[in-house]
Design an enzyme around this catalytic site. Structure first.
Site, PDB file in Angstrom:
ATOM      1  N   CYS A 113      41.490  35.189  47.295  1.00 32.41           N
ATOM      2  CA  CYS A 113      42.318  34.497  46.522  1.00 32.41           C
ATOM      3  C   CYS A 113      41.503  34.295  45.236  1.00 32.41           C
ATOM      4  CB  CYS A 113      43.063  33.131  46.843  1.00 32.41           C
ATOM      5  SG  CYS A 113      43.763  33.127  48.311  1.00 32.41           S
ATOM      6  N   HIS A 260      45.922  29.826  41.059  1.00 33.79           N
ATOM      7  CA  HIS A 260      46.163  30.768  42.147  1.00 33.79           C
ATOM      8  C   HIS A 260      47.685  30.208  42.594  1.00 33.79           C
ATOM      9  CE1 HIS A 260      46.121  33.087  45.558  1.00 33.79           C
ATOM     10  NE2 HIS A 260      45.861  32.026  46.409  1.00 33.79           N
ATOM     11  N   ASN A 290      52.301  34.185  47.975  1.00 36.19           N
ATOM     12  CA  ASN A 290      50.807  34.397  47.574  1.00 36.19           C
ATOM     13  C   ASN A 290      50.657  35.425  47.847  1.00 36.19           C
ATOM     14  OD1 ASN A 290      47.977  34.049  47.798  1.00 36.19           O
ATOM     15  ND2 ASN A 290      47.845  32.629  49.372  1.00 36.19           N
TER      16      ASN A 290
END
Ligand code: UT7
Length: 333
Positions: A113, A260, A290
Site C-alpha cells: 500500500c 491510502h 483497497n
C-alpha cells in the site's frame, strides 16, 4: 537543486463492478457489515486475463497525454505493484514493452500500500538531482485473481479491488510548486501481520495443491485486521505530522489530504487525530475498495478531474500497509 512535480496523472479501472451484494452470493457476508466496517460499497474486478502491466499501460498513456509529453520523453519507469503479471521478470519490463520505451531503466517496487509513495520518492530524487528529466511512476493491482472469495477469506477479500493509476514526474515549471518532501518508513517485524506466505523460495516445493485448497489457504492474503488497523491510524497520523513539521506548516494549512484507501474508518480516525475537516480529505474507497499501490494516484486523479485539487494547494499524500511500511509526501500543487 531543482524541484520535481507531478506533471500528469492517468488512470484505468476495469469495467466490471462488483457490489457488496454480489459478494454475498460467494461468501457469508452482508452489505451492511462491509459498509459499516470499511465504507466500501463496490469495487472493480478485472476479466481474469488482464495483468497489472495492462492496466498500468492504459493509465500511463493517459498520464503522458495529461503531461503533454510523448512516450519518448520518459527516461525511467518505477512500477509499484504487489500483484505482478508474472513471478519474474518485473512487471515494469512488460509495461515498458507495451509503451514502446525500450532501453530505459525500469523496475518494480514491492511495497504494497505504500508502493506509490515509495516510488514517487524515488522519482523525486532522480528528477531533483538531474539524473533523469521525466520518470513514469505507475501503481497497478489485480487483486481479484488472488483472493479467497469464500467465507474463509471474507475479512480480507471484501476490502480489495483492482485498478491502476500513473503519474509523470518531471522538473517543476514553477520553483514554488511541486514535491516539497517525502518521508519513508518500514518495520519488518510485523511482516506476518499482513502477508501472502506462498508460493515462496523458502518452501520446497514452492507451490502445492494443499497450499491452495488446504485449510490454511497459504496462497491467499492473511491479515490480523485489528492489529493492522491500530498501527495504520498511529503511523499515518505520525507520518503526516512528520511531513508538515519538515515544511514548517500545520494541519490547518493543508488544503487536501489524499490518504491510502484501506478503510474509511482509518481515514476518519486519522482526520480526527489531526483535526482535519471532511472537505480536507479525499476518499473514494466506497467505489474502488483497497487498490493498494494504485489507491493514492487513483484518488489524486479523481481530485483533479472533479476540480477539488487546484493549482497552489498544499497536498499531503500518506500511506500505510503491509511490511509494515508507511510514508508521506507533501506537495504544493
Ligand atoms: O491496506 C493495507 C492495510 N490494511 C488495513 O489497514 C486494513 C485494516 N483492518 C481493517 O480494515 C479491519 O480490521 C477489517 C475491515 C479487515 C475487519 O474489520 P474488524 O472490525 O476489525 O472486524 P474483525 O476482523 O475483528 O471481525 C469482527 C467479526 C468477526 O466475527 P466474530 O468473531 O465477532 O463473530 C468476523 O468473523 O466480523 C466477522 N467478519 C465478517 N462478517 C461479515 C469478518 N469479515 C467479515 C465479512 N462479513 N466480510
Amino acid at each position: 537543486m531543482r524541484r520535481s512535480h507531478i506533471l500528469g496523472v492517468g488512470h484505468c479501472v476495469p469495467e466490471h463492478v462488483v457490489t457488496n451484494q454480489d459478494l454475498t452470493r460467494l461468501m457469508d457476508t452482508s452489505d451492511e457489515w462491509i459498509q459499516q466496517r470499511t465504507g466500501i460499497r463496490e469495487r472493480r474486478y478485472s476479466d481474469g486475463c488482464t495483468g497489472a502491466s495492462d492496466m498500468g499501460a492504459v493509465a500511463a498513456k493517459e498520464a503522458l497525454t495529461r503531461a503533454g509529453l510523448d512516450a519518448s520523453a520518459i527516461q525511467c519507469i518505477v512500477f509499484a505493484t504487489l500483484s505482478p503479471d508474472v513471478d519474474m521478470p518485473a512487471s515494469a519490463f512488460l509495461l515498458q514493452e507495451k509503451l514502446g520505451m525500450s532501453g530505459i531503466p525500469a523496475f518494480d517496487v514491492r511495497n504494497q500500500c505504500s508502493g506509490f509513495v515509495y516510488s514517487l520518492a524515488v522519482a523525486d530524487q532522480f528528477v531533483k538531482t538531474g539524473a533523469y528529466d521525466y520518470v513514469l511512476v505507475v501503481g497497478s493491482e489485480v487483486h481479484s485473481t488472488g483472493l479467497d472469495l469464500s467465507t474463509r477469506g471474507r475479512d480480507v477479500a471484501v476490502i480489495f479491488g483492482d485498478g491502476a493509476a500513473a503519474a509523470v514526474v518531471g522538473p517543476s515549471p514553477d520553483p514554488d510548486r511541486g514535491i516539497l518532501s517525502t518521508h519513508l518508513h518500514a518495520e519488518g517485524k510485523y511482516a506476518e501481520k499482513l502477508w501472502v506466505e506462498a508460493p515462496g523460495s523458502r518452501l520446497r516445493p514452492r507451490l502445492t495443491e494443499e497450499m491452495i485448497t488446504g485449510p490454511d489457504g497459504r496462497v491467499f492474503p492473511h491479515m490480523e485486521g485489528r492489529y493492522v488497523f491500530r498501527h495504520a491510524v498511529v503511523r499515518l497520523a505520525e507520518v503526516i505530522r512528520e511531513a508538515l513539521d519538515a515544511n514548517g506548516v500545520s494541519a490547518a494549512d493543508l488544503d487536501l489530504l489524499i490518504p491510502h484507501q484501506a478503510n474509511l474508518r482509518i481515514n476518519q480516525m486519522v482526520a480526527g487525530e489531526l483535526g482535519l475537516r471532511d472537505e480536507q480529505v479525499v476518499n473514494n474507497i466506497d467505489r474502488y475498495g483497497n487498490t493498494t499501490a494504485a489507491s493514492i494516484p487513483l484518488a489524486l486523479y479523481e481530485a483533479l478531474e472533479t476540480g477539488r485539487l487546484q493549482p497552489g494547494m498544499l497536498v499531503c499524500l500518506a500511506a500505510f500497509g503491509a511490511g509494515f511500511t508507511w510514508g508521506s509526501a507533501l506537495l504544493r500543487w
